[in-house]
Design an enzyme around this catalytic site. Sequence first.
Site, PDB file in Angstrom:
ATOM      1  CG  LEU A  41      45.863  39.731  41.812  1.00  0.00           C
ATOM      2  CD1 LEU A  41      46.356  38.626  42.731  1.00  0.00           C
ATOM      3  CD2 LEU A  41      46.847  39.933  40.674  1.00  0.00           C
ATOM      4  CG  ASP A  42      42.305  40.625  47.141  1.00  0.00           C
ATOM      5  OD1 ASP A  42      41.216  40.144  46.793  1.00  0.00           O
ATOM      6  OD2 ASP A  42      42.968  40.212  48.100  1.00  0.00           O
ATOM      7  CB  THR A  43      41.214  46.406  44.199  1.00  0.00           C
ATOM      8  OG1 THR A  43      39.982  45.866  43.748  1.00  0.00           O
ATOM      9  CG2 THR A  43      41.434  47.760  43.569  1.00  0.00           C
ATOM     10  CG  ASP A  44      44.512  45.490  48.486  1.00  0.00           C
ATOM     11  OD1 ASP A  44      44.149  44.418  47.965  1.00  0.00           O
ATOM     12  OD2 ASP A  44      44.424  45.707  49.709  1.00  0.00           O
ATOM     13  CB  SER A  45      46.889  41.809  45.031  1.00  0.00           C
ATOM     14  OG  SER A  45      46.597  41.585  46.388  1.00  0.00           O
TER      15      SER A  45
END
Length: 193
Positions: A41-45
């Site tokens: 899961l992306d850092t900004d998600s």
Amino acid sequence: MSRLILLNKPYGVLCQFTDEQGRPTLKDYVLVPGVYAAGRLDTDSEGLLLLTDDGALQHRIADPRHKLPKTYLAQVEGEADEAALAALRRGVDLGDFVTRPCAVRRVAEPDWLWPRDPPVRFRKSVPTCWLEIVLREGKNRQVRRMTARVGHPTLRLLRVAIGDWRLQGLAPGQWREEAAPVVVRAAAGRRRG
């Protein structure tokens, strides 16, 4: 007995246990030895991340060949109309690949949603709306790239479900352990005849 942990990954946290730059990682939230993220899961998600100590289960969850549905809530810029939703449903040409058809619908902002830190940039002149998107694949930054391609860049992205596992009841940074399903491994000793 395999372990399965459901974590509500906060915004800004890396999906790994170490970082040479000192950024927040999973070790800041999950102090369980021997578990690893099943997928990314992306850092900004934000949202649901599954961790397990079972390699076969990890593979089954993360591998797109198993087509485990992943459900996301995306706050997007602008008011997505039916044409934009239809384009997302059909599949979007992102240049390096065409996404598979998916389920998407407009939804109300969830009443259980926590404030994001840092907050999403607010502009009075630009409305936003929320979309529920269900994918059966998971390429790098796929939801963000899809919504941007149809003219509605993602401002905030939360994964709320992976298969039957739900984020429900977990605040950011909280986790719970659930019974891990038994994964039948490929028959290594299968007789050839």
